[in-house]
Structure formats: structure tokens, C-alpha cells
Design an enzyme around this catalytic site. Structure first.
Site, PDB file in Angstrom:
ATOM      1  N   GLY A 189       0.816  -1.217   0.000  1.00 35.27           N
ATOM      2  CA  GLY A 189       0.000   0.000   0.000  1.00 35.27           C
ATOM      3  C   GLY A 189       0.846   1.262   0.000  1.00 35.27           C
ATOM      4  N   TYR A 223      -9.295   2.522  11.457  1.00 30.41           N
ATOM      5  CA  TYR A 223      -9.773   3.871  11.762  1.00 30.41           C
ATOM      6  C   TYR A 223     -10.933   3.772  12.746  1.00 30.41           C
ATOM      7  CZ  TYR A 223     -11.515   8.598  11.066  1.00 30.41           C
ATOM      8  OH  TYR A 223     -11.948   9.885  11.272  1.00 30.41           O
ATOM      9  N   TYR A 262     -17.824   8.748   6.499  1.00 28.53           N
ATOM     10  CA  TYR A 262     -16.956   7.603   6.202  1.00 28.53           C
ATOM     11  C   TYR A 262     -17.857   6.443   5.807  1.00 28.53           C
ATOM     12  CZ  TYR A 262     -12.709   4.748   6.826  1.00 28.53           C
ATOM     13  OH  TYR A 262     -11.603   3.949   6.633  1.00 28.53           O
ATOM     14  N   LYS A 291     -13.564  -1.647   8.390  1.00 27.65           N
ATOM     15  CA  LYS A 291     -12.631  -1.429   9.506  1.00 27.65           C
ATOM     16  C   LYS A 291     -13.033  -2.255  10.728  1.00 27.65           C
ATOM     17  CE  LYS A 291      -9.694   1.303   7.465  1.00 27.65           C
ATOM     18  NZ  LYS A 291      -8.473   0.685   6.898  1.00 27.65           N
ATOM     19  N   LEU A 343      -5.523  11.748   8.342  1.00 25.96           N
ATOM     20  CA  LEU A 343      -4.352  12.299   7.644  1.00 25.96           C
ATOM     21  C   LEU A 343      -4.791  12.567   6.206  1.00 25.96           C
ATOM     22  CD1 LEU A 343      -1.058  12.505   7.643  1.00 25.96           C
ATOM     23  CD2 LEU A 343      -1.220  10.322   6.442  1.00 25.96           C
ATOM     24  N   SER A 373      -4.054  12.009   3.223  1.00 23.69           N
ATOM     25  CA  SER A 373      -3.341  11.202   2.220  1.00 23.69           C
ATOM     26  C   SER A 373      -4.151  11.198   0.920  1.00 23.69           C
ATOM     27  CB  SER A 373      -3.221   9.764   2.731  1.00 23.69           C
ATOM     28  OG  SER A 373      -4.526   9.219   2.849  1.00 23.69           O
TER      29      SER A 373
HETATM   30  N1  LIG Z   1      -5.653   8.808   5.980  1.00 25.41           N
HETATM   31  C1  LIG Z   1      -6.413   8.617   7.038  1.00 25.41           C
HETATM   32  O1  LIG Z   1      -7.043   9.543   7.553  1.00 25.41           O
HETATM   33  C2  LIG Z   1      -6.477   7.245   7.684  1.00 25.41           C
HETATM   34  C3  LIG Z   1      -6.878   7.113   9.012  1.00 25.41           C
HETATM   35  C4  LIG Z   1      -6.901   5.847   9.588  1.00 25.41           C
HETATM   36  C5  LIG Z   1      -6.559   4.745   8.839  1.00 25.41           C
HETATM   37  N2  LIG Z   1      -6.177   4.893   7.528  1.00 25.41           N
HETATM   38  C6  LIG Z   1      -5.802   3.692   6.780  1.00 25.41           C
HETATM   39  O2  LIG Z   1      -4.439   3.747   6.443  1.00 25.41           O
HETATM   40  C7  LIG Z   1      -4.213   2.866   5.345  1.00 25.41           C
HETATM   41  C8  LIG Z   1      -3.371   3.580   4.301  1.00 25.41           C
HETATM   42  O3  LIG Z   1      -4.108   4.643   3.759  1.00 25.41           O
HETATM   43  P1  LIG Z   1      -3.536   6.126   3.603  1.00 25.41           P
HETATM   44  O4  LIG Z   1      -4.591   7.051   4.123  1.00 25.41           O
HETATM   45  O5  LIG Z   1      -2.160   6.217   4.133  1.00 25.41           O
HETATM   46  O6  LIG Z   1      -3.555   6.369   2.035  1.00 25.41           O
HETATM   47  P2  LIG Z   1      -2.614   5.896   0.849  1.00 25.41           P
HETATM   48  O7  LIG Z   1      -3.241   6.432  -0.382  1.00 25.41           O
HETATM   49  O8  LIG Z   1      -1.188   6.259   1.103  1.00 25.41           O
HETATM   50  O9  LIG Z   1      -2.681   4.308   0.916  1.00 25.41           O
HETATM   51  C9  LIG Z   1      -3.708   3.514   0.410  1.00 25.41           C
HETATM   52  C10 LIG Z   1      -3.067   2.612  -0.618  1.00 25.41           C
HETATM   53  O10 LIG Z   1      -3.951   1.541  -0.940  1.00 25.41           O
HETATM   54  C11 LIG Z   1      -3.671   1.206  -2.285  1.00 25.41           C
HETATM   55  N3  LIG Z   1      -4.745   0.325  -2.771  1.00 25.41           N
HETATM   56  C12 LIG Z   1      -6.051   0.619  -2.995  1.00 25.41           C
HETATM   57  N4  LIG Z   1      -6.700  -0.464  -3.452  1.00 25.41           N
HETATM   58  C13 LIG Z   1      -5.776  -1.472  -3.508  1.00 25.41           C
HETATM   59  C14 LIG Z   1      -5.827  -2.826  -3.917  1.00 25.41           C
HETATM   60  N5  LIG Z   1      -6.954  -3.385  -4.367  1.00 25.41           N
HETATM   61  N6  LIG Z   1      -4.690  -3.552  -3.863  1.00 25.41           N
HETATM   62  C15 LIG Z   1      -3.542  -3.016  -3.429  1.00 25.41           C
HETATM   63  N7  LIG Z   1      -3.424  -1.733  -3.027  1.00 25.41           N
HETATM   64  C16 LIG Z   1      -4.538  -0.969  -3.075  1.00 25.41           C
HETATM   65  C17 LIG Z   1      -3.570   2.544  -2.960  1.00 25.41           C
HETATM   66  O11 LIG Z   1      -2.924   2.464  -4.200  1.00 25.41           O
HETATM   67  C18 LIG Z   1      -2.739   3.315  -1.942  1.00 25.41           C
HETATM   68  O12 LIG Z   1      -1.359   3.184  -2.201  1.00 25.41           O
HETATM   69  C19 LIG Z   1      -5.600   2.441   4.853  1.00 25.41           C
HETATM   70  O13 LIG Z   1      -5.930   1.187   5.412  1.00 25.41           O
HETATM   71  C20 LIG Z   1      -6.495   3.513   5.449  1.00 25.41           C
HETATM   72  O14 LIG Z   1      -7.825   3.107   5.600  1.00 25.41           O
HETATM   73  C21 LIG Z   1      -6.123   6.116   6.949  1.00 25.41           C
END
Ligand SMILES: NC(=O)c1ccc[n+]([C@@H]2O[C@H](COP(=O)([O-])OP(=O)(O)OC[C@H]3O[C@@H](n4cnc5c(N)ncnc54)[C@H](O)[C@@H]3O)[C@@H](O)[C@H]2O)c1
Length: 298
Positions: A15, A180, A190, A198, A228, A230
Site C-alpha cells: 500500500g 480507523y 466515512y 474497519k 491524515l 493522504s
Molecule cells: N488517511 C487517514 O485519515 C487514515 C486514518 C486511519 C486509517 N487509515 C488507513 O491507512 C491505510 C493507508 O491509507 P492512507 O490514508 O495512508 O492512504 P494511501 O493512499 O497512502 O494508501 C492507500 C493505498 O492503498 C492502495 N490500494 C487501494 N486499493 C488497492 C488494492 N486493491 N490492492 C492493493 N493496493 C490498493 C492505494 O494504491 C494506496 O497506495 C488504509 O488502510 C487507510 O484506511 C487512513
């Protein structure tokens, strides 16, 4: 002095497609502990990511404390909704972003890792990926297909990865994913079944900790991160407001940095956390502990 030294260990972070998300921050923190780091990238984002790296566009983020650039031992293609290549429909396999990358399934990833490094080459597995095509729709308006797609990409993908990569991990190894607060509390906005995904991820973390602990001697935890901005989170549409709201209302009234999740993950995957498994670790400036917004009736 107590420190985190993962020299000689190998991590796979699934990811990572840019420098903005949690996956990159975790990969960098792990590299700073001395681990060698492979990443897995979603095929539709793979070329963009390789270009960002080649053109030096993310060199600042890649800069390590010693001045060198963060490098990845391998960058594998991975679409975590497919357990085997045959599961991918023809229109995906023939898509220009997929057709030349080889086997992008979870089984394909496992086979490549064994071909590259041997039978049990992994110490750390990070699941930092999620996708919910209807995330902007409230749950009550979400289609069955959208709901199942969110759960498949964001929760079952962890089960599939532990099923196929767990046997490649050395005893004492560790798996960590990202969850999350929406999995246990109502977070308006969400949607699309992402809250369900989740909740499943957190429950699966406990069961996988038990099963993979017994089978492979590895630990399984999840990090409940604060919001975050992202790339993935910008799909939610209101991420900037969520970040601001948490900043105002958390015990520590400051924005969460991705690096803080990176260093927490490094701890969780290190021998310092050798008795920690099956848990959800909040890395959110304490927001989860609040029951009322600051400025409410006081
Ligand atoms: N950003 C936030 O606010 C937040 C908060 C809590 C948890 N998260 C979780 O953190 C994790 C990373 O997300 P992030 O926010 O850092 O964003 P991010 O965009 O850096 O990461 C998400 C990644 O998932 C990849 N992805 C999507 N579908 C996919 C698939 N089918 N196969 C392989 N890869 C796939 C995307 O290409 C991306 O690189 C996720 O699980 C997200 O739910 C995010």
C-alpha cells in the site's frame, strides 16, 4: 540504551504509491531501524509511483537521517482483491496498467517473494491499503456491490495476505495493519461500507493473532490512526475538515504526522513489542478517548 534495531530483518509494506500516506511513513521508519524494505503497489498507481521516484520528485521525503535516499529492495505489483491471477476478470488482466506487470495477485506476490529470497524470508508484513468505491455514500445508500468491494479490498485483503504470506514469515515476526475509529464509532462521511470494513479488520486482527500466533509464531496488530490528508483519504471528500476537527478536539491538540504512525509501527513490529498481539493501538493524539467536543457544554 533501549533502541529499535531491525538490522537483518526484511519487511514488506503493501500500500505504498506515493510519499504522503501511512505506508510510506512506515516503510521509511522501518528502513531507519536497519530493516530492508520491499513495497507492494497497486498496479493502477505503479507507474506514477516509479516516475515520482525516478524523477526525484519525492527525494525530500526519501531523505534518510544519514543523508542517503530511502530505497526499496523490491517494488512488487499487488492488487489485493485478487487471491490468484485467474480471479481477475479479463478486462483487468488486459488493462494497460495491469497487462505487463506479471502476476499481481496475492498468490503471485507470495510466489515472487519466495523466488527472490527463498522460503521464509519475511519478518514484517504491513497492510496499509484500503479502497471503498462508494465511500462518499452514507451506509444507508450503499449498494451491495459497493459494500462488498470495500470489505474485499480493505479487510479480506488482510486475511488473504496472512493466509499466503504468513507461511513465509519467520517466528517472532509481526503483521500490522491500519484501521480507523469509524470501525467502532460513528464517523459521518466515512461511508460505502468502509466503517464495516474497519470493524471486520479489527475483529480479524484478534482472530488472526490467535491463529497465526499458533501456526507461525507471529504477532498481528492493527493501528487505529487519526485522520491524515493522504491520497486515499482525499477520496472521502471532507478529510481536511476531519483533520482540523481532531486537531481541535484531541487531548493533544495538534495534527497527526504520518511519521508518528511510522515510528509506532516500527515499535509494534520490533522485539520491544514481543508480548503485544491481537490489539488495536490508537495513534491519534488521544482523540478516541474523548466523549464530547471541546467547546461543548462545560
Ligand atoms: N488517511 C487517514 O485519515 C487514515 C486514518 C486511519 C486509517 N487509515 C488507513 O491507512 C491505510 C493507508 O491509507 P492512507 O490514508 O495512508 O492512504 P494511501 O493512499 O497512502 O494508501 C492507500 C493505498 O492503498 C492502495 N490500494 C487501494 N486499493 C488497492 C488494492 N486493491 N490492492 C492493493 N493496493 C490498493 C492505494 O494504491 C494506496 O497506495 C488504509 O488502510 C487507510 O484506511 C487512513
Amino acid at each position: 540504551m533501549l533502541s529499535i534495531d531491525l538490522t537483518g530483518r526484511r519487511a514488506l509494506v503493501a500500500g505504498v504509491a506515493d510519499e504522503a500516506g501511512f505506508g510510506f511513513a512506515i516503510a521509511k521508519a522501518l528502513a531507519e531501524t536497519g530493516a530492508s524494505v520491499c513495497v507492494a503497489t497497486w498496479p493502477p498507481a505503479l507507474n506514477i509511483f516509479l516516475n515520482l521516484m525516478e524523477r526525484g520528485k519525492i527525494d525530500d521525503a526519501r531523505r534518510m537521517p544519514d543523508g542517503s535516499l530511502l530505497t526499496f529492495e523490491r517494488i512488487y505489483p499487488l492488487d489485493a482483491v485478487f487471491d490468484a491471477l485467474d480471479d481477475a476478470p479479463a478486462e483487468i488482466r488486459e488493462n494497460k496498467r495491469y497487462r505487463d506487470v506479471g502476476d499481481f495477485s496475492v498468490s503471485g506476490l507470495a510466489a515472487r517473494i519466495v523466488a527472490d529470497f527463498g522460503e521464509r524470508p519475511l519478518d514484517i508484513l504491513i497492510h496499509s491499503l484500503a479502497n471503498g468505491p462508494e465511500v462518499r455514500k452514507p451506509l444507508i445508500e450503499t449498494s451491495r456491490a459497493g459494500y462488498l468491494a470495500a470489505v474485499s479490498a480493505s479487510a479480506y485483503s488482510l486475511v488473504s495476505m496472512v493466509q499466503r504470506l504468513g507461511p513465509l514469515m519467520k517466528p517472532g515476526g509481526a503483521v500490522a495493519s491500519l484501521t480507523y475509529l469509524a470501525g467502532e464509532r460513528v464517523i459521518p462521511g466515512y461511508g460505502g461500507g468502509m466503517s464495516t470494513a474497519k470493524a471486520a479488520l479489527e475483529s480479524d486482527t484478534r482472530v488472526l493473532a490467535y491463529e497465526a500466533g499458533r501456526a507461525y509464531g507471529i504477532r498481528v496488530n492493527t493501528i487505529s490512526a487519526g485522520p491524515l490528508a493522504s491520497r486515499a483519504a482525499s477520496a472521502i471528500g471532507i478529510i481536511e475538515r476531519m483533520v482540523e476537527y481532531c486537531q481541535i478536539n484531541s487531548p493533544l491538540p495538534e495534527a497527526l504526522a504520518a511519521r508518528e504512525v511510522g515510528t509506532a509501527a516500527a515499535f509494534l513490529c520490533s522485539p520491544l513489542a514481543s508480548a503485544v498481539t491481537g490489539t488495536t493501538l490508537y495513534v491519534d493524539k488521544g482523540y478516541h478517548a474523548m466523549g464530547m467536543a471541546v467547546g461543548g457544554p462545560q
